[in-house]
Design an enzyme around this catalytic site. Structure first.
Site, mmCIF file in Angstrom:
data_model
loop_
_atom_site.group_PDB
_atom_site.id
_atom_site.type_symbol
_atom_site.label_atom_id
_atom_site.label_comp_id
_atom_site.label_asym_id
_atom_site.label_seq_id
_atom_site.Cartn_x
_atom_site.Cartn_y
_atom_site.Cartn_z
ATOM 1 C CB ALA B 14 -26.094 -67.856 -89.110
ATOM 2 N NE ARG B 24 -20.920 -64.258 -103.126
ATOM 3 C CZ ARG B 24 -21.936 -64.710 -102.045
ATOM 4 N NH1 ARG B 24 -22.495 -65.750 -102.176
ATOM 5 N NH2 ARG B 24 -22.155 -63.866 -101.101
ATOM 6 C CD GLU B 35 -28.330 -79.273 -89.867
ATOM 7 O OE1 GLU B 35 -27.861 -78.055 -89.637
ATOM 8 O OE2 GLU B 35 -29.077 -79.726 -88.821
ATOM 9 C CB SER B 41 -30.979 -73.577 -96.509
ATOM 10 O OG SER B 41 -31.283 -72.198 -97.256
ATOM 11 C CB CYS B 45 -40.524 -66.904 -90.890
ATOM 12 S SG CYS B 45 -39.235 -65.952 -89.955
ATOM 13 N NE ARG B 72 -25.257 -70.710 -103.484
ATOM 14 C CZ ARG B 72 -26.152 -70.146 -102.833
ATOM 15 N NH1 ARG B 72 -25.752 -69.762 -101.427
ATOM 16 N NH2 ARG B 72 -27.060 -69.552 -103.321
ATOM 17 C CG ASP B 307 -32.490 -68.169 -84.191
ATOM 18 O OD1 ASP B 307 -32.115 -66.817 -84.851
ATOM 19 O OD2 ASP B 307 -33.375 -68.691 -84.448
ATOM 20 C CG ASN B 329 -30.201 -64.885 -93.902
ATOM 21 O OD1 ASN B 329 -29.931 -65.656 -94.936
ATOM 22 N ND2 ASN B 329 -31.256 -65.119 -93.309
ATOM 23 C CD1 TRP B 459 -50.564 -32.740 -93.645
ATOM 24 C CD2 TRP B 459 -48.427 -32.663 -93.015
ATOM 25 N NE1 TRP B 459 -49.868 -31.731 -93.788
ATOM 26 C CE2 TRP B 459 -48.826 -31.388 -93.402
ATOM 27 C CE3 TRP B 459 -47.030 -33.033 -92.545
ATOM 28 C CZ2 TRP B 459 -48.036 -30.476 -93.226
ATOM 29 C CZ3 TRP B 459 -46.211 -32.089 -92.233
ATOM 30 C CH2 TRP B 459 -46.622 -30.675 -92.663
#
Lengths: 475, 475
Positions: B14, B24, B35, B41, B45, B72, B307, B329, B459
């Site tokens: 997030a 951007r 942090e 990052s 999972c 960035r 979260d 995200n 089907w």
């Protein structure tokens, strides 16, 4: 209500779906299904896989046997050809064993399907030249490819196959080089099938790209795949003639000739509507029988469904003709219900289609073609992206291309296409559902799609495409 | 507008999505990401797949490096813990290397994530007992499973891993028997991972079924699969205690004891909200920070995502807490845009989730649980069907179970679940899209879904389920 039966012409997907549903919904009424041939309820789409050898038995492609149809209470009459319809007297003329009888109907369903067109080519009487639109042709091709007198006839046992034709083809010299005329579904699937039988395969496509309904991004990936798998792809190459009198010898194109000993012509199908000529029937898109939301034609108590009937397009609302399996099954089922007194619309079609080209899975839906979208009154804006099918670190992640097309003004999705080797095809259903719901690209971008490393990256390829297209729409 | 920076607390999904989007969209403004640890990052999972050995390097799970973040234009400060927030003065207190400074903010995003709960169990200081909610734990488990002093440290190279902890675990005797406490996602994925490392695995689930959010049909298939793959599944079996002082020795349950030398506690996570204690912050569902459609909290210029934040449920419109990757995200990205002056809603969540259990792919979406649906004011009606994943004659066709739940009165879809070994998981996206569009079961039954023998029967299993449920609704 008339006590005459519900009469169905044609015993494939649409006809038997209608008869089956009708029997369940109106168990006290009679339904007669006339089929001029001996095959019923067969999977046209499965034929390439039979020829490839992935499917062992031709009988595996039959989903309902005549005995099962009878057990369902359907009066199925094979070898009975309906040769005329009289809407005034509500009767059909039925020919069988040289005799013709008139059969009254309360309601009539025309489910006569389509047939392969051959364009300027005549494959009749030429050994090694085939179209692929029925089970006898599939069996004949299969036998023709086998070494002479080495064909396993068990492949076609337990079917009403034209045994003589199979025997004739089984006795001929086995081919080594095949030309496939036409790069549509059948052409691409047959290219894979014939490579699977170790033939040298040449695929000829009249236009720039194979699989025109899937758009360029899919076509490019498929052409790469075909080439990599040993198929020689000739685009922008209309075949001009098939050469050979008794047996195919070559195909002519662009002033050149390629020697082949097998040619498969897959240039399209056309609807079988001749039965209704002279009845005042209205035809529509693609020359198919014009039908309304309930599958009704312009003639009282006469319905049409399947490859011989038109449908309504989800996006444009216009009449269209899109002869595919689900359309036939769904249309037949809805008409069976409607005739039984429980009206059920046949449903619009979004033009969803998927096709396998070796290891590439392709899907398409809606309006992809710029000209077509413009003609329908939209201003199409498109974006194509490449994204992973799984998290990058998870084994099996593969590049998936997604194309989305939207209308500039309303930002509504108009169509989409997907190609990739990893579970790409079924992803098209997400877009089909979004189209059906009339979603905008912004709404698609906000969909809560699934994420887990083995199945999808955090941003599903469809979400990535929506993000990019949305950016473009709001530039 | 204040010239103070946009401050982000937490550098995972997030936080970094927000910072990236903000840079951007507002290239002239400053963004600082604090942090407290050294990892940024990372793919939570993906950890089970690292431990299983399917993923070679822990670094593969990192998607953005600190250098890339800096490139960035993000002012990323690792090892900086935000210890307090003063909404009045719009400052945060930041501790680093024992010093605390006040940092003013124009806008603040709290993206502090969640942490593993351990229930009544204390895993701290007990060798062989772990939770799995960060990269250091993943590395420690991986090293612990290896034979003593045979661990390949290259597995964790190029990461800020807690090397001492890895070394400590690598030196210990390798385990043979593992207990997994909790049969949720983590439990099921870890069962597969540990079997992949040749351990004897026992999975303990407090309630009737594993994977409670996926419903019974999925759970039954998964339990069969787990058992078949050698996992001993103990349902209705709450673990009462972990036994062992310095090293795990056993788990206690139901009056019995099972000797184990590895225990993984995966009983859930809880949102990290402590940072905002005393600020007047409102908490909501699951104890997470209450947010609105744009990710705003009740405090001026303070946002929350990931979260640690609530979300709105697509179906009920109610506040919910569903801590998953896409939500984080998407929420971060939307807030980055909003703070930059281009308001973007964070989007509702439909509760879409997929999980792999050996060869079974599982998906779920929406409201599946009868009690939950009833509490939300619906009268749920459900149907579960089994259908083929491909045409029956095509190799690889496999049984796929689909459950659909709809509201009796409106006939709207409320939720769905899918399980099967052949491309079942991504099919859930069709249902997620249908849910988002508010479709009725009748509308789903009419969807033009894809058909081709290698990918789907005529089907689609979803259409079969809709047909059956629609029949039930109209009984």
């Amino acid at each position: 209500m008339s006590t005459d039966p519900f009469v169905v012409v044609g015993a494939d997907a649409a006809g038997l779906s209608a008869a089956s549903k009708f029997r369940r919904a109106a168990p006290d009424r009679e339904v007669i299904v006339f089929e001029k041939g001996h095959w019923i309820s067969y999977a046209y789409c499965g034929m390439p896989y039979f020829i490839e050898g992935r499917v062992d038995q031709l009988s595996n492609l039959l989903s309902l046997s005549p005995e099962e149809a009878n057990e369902r209470g359907i009066d199925l009459r094979r070898g009975h050809e309906v040769t005329g319809v009289d809407p005034e007297s509500q009767t059909v003329s039925v020919e069988s064993d040289g005799e013709t009888v008139d059969q009254p109907y309360a309601d009539l369903l025309v489910a006569t399907g389509g047939r392969a067109t051959t364009g300027p080519f005549d494959v009749r009487g030429v050994d090694g030249a085939f179209t692929l639109h029925n089970m006898d042709a599939a069996a004949a091709i299969d036998a023709y490819i086998a070494e002479p007198d080495a064909y396993e006839f068990a492949r076609v046992d337990d079917t009403p196959v034209d045994r003589k034709r199979v025997e004739h083809n089984a006795a001929l010299a086995a081919p080594e080089t095949a030309a496939i005329v036409g790069g549509g579904y059948v052409g691409v699937e047959m290219a894979e099938a014939l490579r699977g039988r170790d033939l040298d395969v040449h695929l000829f496509q009249r236009s720039d790209h194979v699989l025109p309904p899937f758009g360029e991004a899919v076509a490019e990936r498929v052409q790469e795949e075909l080439t990599e798998k040993g198929v020689t792809v000739h685009t922008n190459t209309p075949v001009e003639a098939l050469v050979g009198k008794d047996r195919i010898e070559a195909v002519e194109f662009d002033g050149a000739e390629l020697a082949v000993d097998l040619a498969i012509v897959g240039v399209g199908i056309r609807p079988n509507t001749e039965l209704l000529a002279g009845t005042g029937i209205e035809l529509g898109a693609g020359g198919a029988i014009r039908t309304d939301d309930y599958g009704r034609t312009n003639l009282d108590d006469i319905y049409a469904a399947g490859d011989c009937a038109t449908a309504r397009h989800t996006i444009t609302g216009d009449e269209t003709w899109f002869p595919l399996g689900l359309t036939a099954n769904r249309g037949g089922r809805a008409i069976g219900s409607t005739v039984a007194g429980e009206p059920m619309p046949v449903g619009d079609i979004a033009g969803t289609a998927v096709v396998k080209a070796f290891d590439q899975e392709c899907g398409r839906v809606g309006l992809l073609d710029e000209e077509e979208a413009t003609a329908a009154g939209f201003e199409p804006v498109a974006a194509t992206i490449t994204a992973g099918s799984r998290s990058g670190y998870y084994p099996g992640a593969a590049e998936t291309d997604v194309t989305l097309v939207a209308d500039r003004e309303t930002e509504r999705l108009l169509g989409g296409a997907i190609v990739g080797p990893d579970r790409a095809a079924v992803r098209i259903n997400t877009l089909s559902t979004a189209l059906d719901a009339g979603m905008t690209v912004g709404e698609i971008e906000q969909l809560d799609l699934a994420y887990a490393p083995p199945f999808s990256p955090v941003w599903d390829p469809i979400l990535v495409a929506a993000k990019v297209l949305n950016g473009r729409l709001n530039d």
